[in-house]
Design an enzyme around this catalytic site. Structure first.
Site, PDB file in Angstrom:
ATOM      1  NE  ARG A 145     -18.779 -18.724 -10.175  1.00  0.00           N
ATOM      2  CZ  ARG A 145     -19.563 -19.500 -10.582  1.00  0.00           C
ATOM      3  NH1 ARG A 145     -20.102 -18.992 -11.937  1.00  0.00           N
ATOM      4  NH2 ARG A 145     -20.246 -20.556 -10.048  1.00  0.00           N
ATOM      5  CE  LYS A 167      -3.810  -3.438  -2.034  1.00  0.00           C
ATOM      6  NZ  LYS A 167      -3.255  -3.008  -0.706  1.00  0.00           N
ATOM      7  CD  GLU A 209      -3.858   7.998   1.683  1.00  0.00           C
ATOM      8  OE1 GLU A 209      -2.781   7.605   0.900  1.00  0.00           O
ATOM      9  OE2 GLU A 209      -4.106   7.268   2.689  1.00  0.00           O
ATOM     10  CE  LYS A 250      -3.805   2.655  -5.297  1.00  0.00           C
ATOM     11  NZ  LYS A 250      -4.785   2.723  -4.172  1.00  0.00           N
ATOM     12  CD  GLU A 260       0.222  -4.624  -0.426  1.00  0.00           C
ATOM     13  OE1 GLU A 260      -0.854  -4.224  -0.786  1.00  0.00           O
ATOM     14  OE2 GLU A 260       0.630  -4.448   0.585  1.00  0.00           O
ATOM     15  NE  ARG A 264      -1.867  -2.142  -4.889  1.00  0.00           N
ATOM     16  CZ  ARG A 264      -3.055  -2.239  -5.432  1.00  0.00           C
ATOM     17  NH1 ARG A 264      -2.905  -3.146  -6.425  1.00  0.00           N
ATOM     18  NH2 ARG A 264      -4.127  -1.790  -5.089  1.00  0.00           N
ATOM     19  CG  ASN A 268       0.970  -0.338   2.688  1.00  0.00           C
ATOM     20  OD1 ASN A 268      -0.307   0.011   2.537  1.00  0.00           O
ATOM     21  ND2 ASN A 268       1.397  -1.600   2.447  1.00  0.00           N
ATOM     22  CG  HIS A 271      -1.000   3.728   5.018  1.00  0.00           C
ATOM     23  ND1 HIS A 271      -0.467   4.810   4.257  1.00  0.00           N
ATOM     24  CD2 HIS A 271      -2.189   3.713   4.817  1.00  0.00           C
ATOM     25  CE1 HIS A 271      -1.456   5.365   3.759  1.00  0.00           C
ATOM     26  NE2 HIS A 271      -2.576   4.748   3.814  1.00  0.00           N
ATOM     27  CG  HIS A 275      -3.387   0.670   9.165  1.00  0.00           C
ATOM     28  ND1 HIS A 275      -2.703   0.052   8.018  1.00  0.00           N
ATOM     29  CD2 HIS A 275      -4.069   1.514   8.483  1.00  0.00           C
ATOM     30  CE1 HIS A 275      -3.167   0.177   6.908  1.00  0.00           C
ATOM     31  NE2 HIS A 275      -4.158   1.174   7.087  1.00  0.00           N
ATOM     32  CG  HIS A 290      -7.054   6.406   6.389  1.00  0.00           C
ATOM     33  ND1 HIS A 290      -6.329   5.312   7.110  1.00  0.00           N
ATOM     34  CD2 HIS A 290      -6.617   6.590   5.132  1.00  0.00           C
ATOM     35  CE1 HIS A 290      -5.625   4.865   6.103  1.00  0.00           C
ATOM     36  NE2 HIS A 290      -5.685   5.487   4.993  1.00  0.00           N
TER      37      HIS A 290
END
Lengths: 394, 394
Positions: A145, A167, A209, A250, A260, A264, A268, A271, A275, A290
């Site tokens: 955990r 993330k 980025e 960031k 988010e 946040r 994106n 993105h 995407h 990417h």
């Protein structure tokens, strides 16, 4: 997947625990209360991993998760550095590439961490790019955990993006990164020396980025990038400073909105379009990686903002010019093999995680460094914009 | 695994959103700052699930995770209650039993939750015993990096233990519950009516955990249990009050130590011995279920404490007497088929998660309600105690 264990050598002469003689790395603090941590950026941090980790915790053992490439390049170096500080380590290797972000490989990595007898006072080290960071991070979040995680990103993309912010995750049959955890690292060691092993294309993709952070809310950083781009690509102090500024950008956004709920989402930028482009090109890295998709996506976000009357078209042209100077694509026409049909593009955008009530959420901008979250963009205006983009030959 | 979707019926007359006429459930608050939540305990809470959930959040959809037994007994009732409050639901069923706490079934449940289009503002409901709670809880923690979880425990064990405190997880080849997450529920609805569907053996087994809370730090609760045991087994107000007191006890310990850094280990009273017994009986529920192992483990912890000169032997006898009155086992001789050899028992204990530096951590007691954490128990004293336990015929 392969494993190899290494015991710290007791024969070696003890290393000095101070950093005498070593250059002082740049340090960015991520302010998250009890989960606050530091990002260190500089040359030669892998060789100092043992002493740097020992400054924040006292693990007896570490599982070093790598892919087959980063195992060859860096695993021994990190394992030796840990051993010199009395930290036993086991190396857990997965195949390179996005396909390793699967339930199966996640299970293999969790079981290998447990088999290496990593306890709750020990740690997992993610030594590689974004795939290794996401996968090893989710395994670290899950085993017992949650055990401590040290991110050691080895690509520019991972150093400025995926290793910061907590993330982690794997891919679902229904979409990328749909299963995972928020698991903040205990420490991030971004060894800028690792970037010398990247191909020119990988470095450029990561640079997309870097540009993104400037476009979000740092207009002066964008000016600095325009002035320093060649130095950053050459390596040295400007490169480390660019990475540090992205981490600061960031960290500020993540500290304000860890999970988010709101701002946040600014991260994106580029993105939503990006995407969709990855989707219509079948995630085929030979065609589009990417970072390249993000570069085109950022340029499109600025052109869309101009088309909606929000931003001066000159700002969109300035973004395109900088991307072009860096050797990055900025238009649909730049996608090898084409960017698909209008229908395919709009269908891919409707699948986006950020769709609410059928209308996608976009990150738009009033200018460079002046981006904002726009919900409920009219589908008709989006279709008109995409049509004109598809007609344009860049 | 099976799935079925149900849309909220729009034809039904709207239900009153107040609880007019419904009995007021007992309420226990778990104080965890931003993650604080309430446990409601009472009859008929399933029928009110929609209105009770709507008091804390506004989900549009819910994935109801069940096993095949709780699907038959309760799924329709909960689905109807949600539908009446305008919450769409999908039922996700797994096979009953511990074997569903696997990586495979975890993947199936995560994918089914995603396929049911559960978003970050929606929720997952765990409707069942400990297996469903642990599995659905870990899936809820993971899907989209965390969606809200409502625990609706249907066994006494789950109502007093596994639905409270946020521990979720699955089993590894290397041990139980070694992979998972801390994911606090948004709400716990413990419908005491569900307990009428339990077998007498299942109810007794859950009662062992009720006794455990009294033994840890609630001597007056133990006296009350001695006086009220028959009433608790018969159902009604005493049963709900016993459950509420256990939730208060667990909530106090969890609030002080959410991630088991220290005193949360008190909750393992009876479990170091108990887990070893489950291990040597091959997790064969025909021979021994978890609560029975905990009952024997608690009695052994008190006898071990007496043998070490820490507790009055009369206290150990009082614990045994109460367990016997409840129809629970308290000695190794009570294990059908025997409790194995001294070697098997000590080997099983050495595997315990709580072993540090080779010596197990025990929860021992100076008397009823006066338990404490004891690290570094001498292995020789443990072996002597286990030898005498194996010789005893109870």
């Amino acid at each position: 997947m392969n494993e190899q264990a290494s015991e710290p050598s007791s024969e070696k002469a003890p290393e000095p625990s101070s950093n005498q003689g070593a250059p002082i790395p740049l340090c960015v603090k991520v302010e998250l209360g009890a989960r606050a941590y530091e990002i260190l950026i500089g040359q030669g941090l892998m060789e100092r991993a043992g002493t740097l980790i020992a400054e924040t915790s006292k693990p007896k053992a570490a599982a070093i998760v790598v892919d087959e490439n980063t195992r060859e390049l860096f695993a021994q170096r990190v394992s030796d550095a840990l051993g010199a500080s009395g930290i036993r380590s086991a190396v857990i290797a997965v195949k390179p590439g996005e396909r390793s972000k699967s339930y199966r490989v996640y299970e293999e990595v969790c079981e290998a961490i447990l088999a290496a007898k990593i306890g709750r006072d020990d740690l997992v080290i993610a030594l590689g790019g974004g795939v290794v960071g996401d996968l090893a991070g989710f395994a670290a979040a899950s085993v017992r955990r949650g055990v401590a995680l040290v991110q050691m990103p080895t690509t520019l993309l991972a150093q400025v993006d995926s290793s910061v912010g907590g993330k982690t995750g794997i891919n679902s049959a229904l979409g990328k990164n749909l299963v995972g955890a928020f698991h903040q690292p205990a420490l991030v060691l971004a060894d800028t020396g690792a970037l010398d092993t990247l191909s020119a294309r990988e470095f450029r993709a990561g640079y997309a980025e870097v540009v993104k952070y400037a476009l979000i809310d740092r207009p002066q950083f964008f000016e600095w990038l325009e002035a320093k781009r060649a130095e950053i690509f050459a390596g040295g102090a400007a490169r480390a400073e660019a990475i540090a500024e992205c981490c600061r950008a960031k960290a500020a956004i993540v500290a304000a909105d860890e999970t988010e709920a709101a701002e946040r989402a600014l991260l994106n930028l580029g993105h939503t379009f990006g995407h969709a482009l990855e989707n219509v090109t079948g995630y085929d890295n030979a065609r589009l990686v990417h970072g390249e998709a993000v570069a085109i996506g950022c340029a499109m976000a600025f052109r869309f903002s101009a088309a909606l009357g929000l931003a001066d078209p000159a700002e969109a042209r300035r973004v395109e010019a900088h991307l072009a100077e860096a050797g990055l694509p900025s238009r649909l026409a730049h996608v090898p093999g084409g960017a698909g049909s209008l229908e395919a593009l709009t269908a891919a955008m409707a699948q986006d995680k950020k769709v609410r009530d059928g209308t996608p959420t976009f990150i738009l901008a009033r200018g460079i460094g002046r981006s904002f979250i726009q919900r409920g963009v009219e589908l008709e205006r989006l279709r008109n914009f995409l049509s004109s983009e598809l007609r344009s030959n860049g």
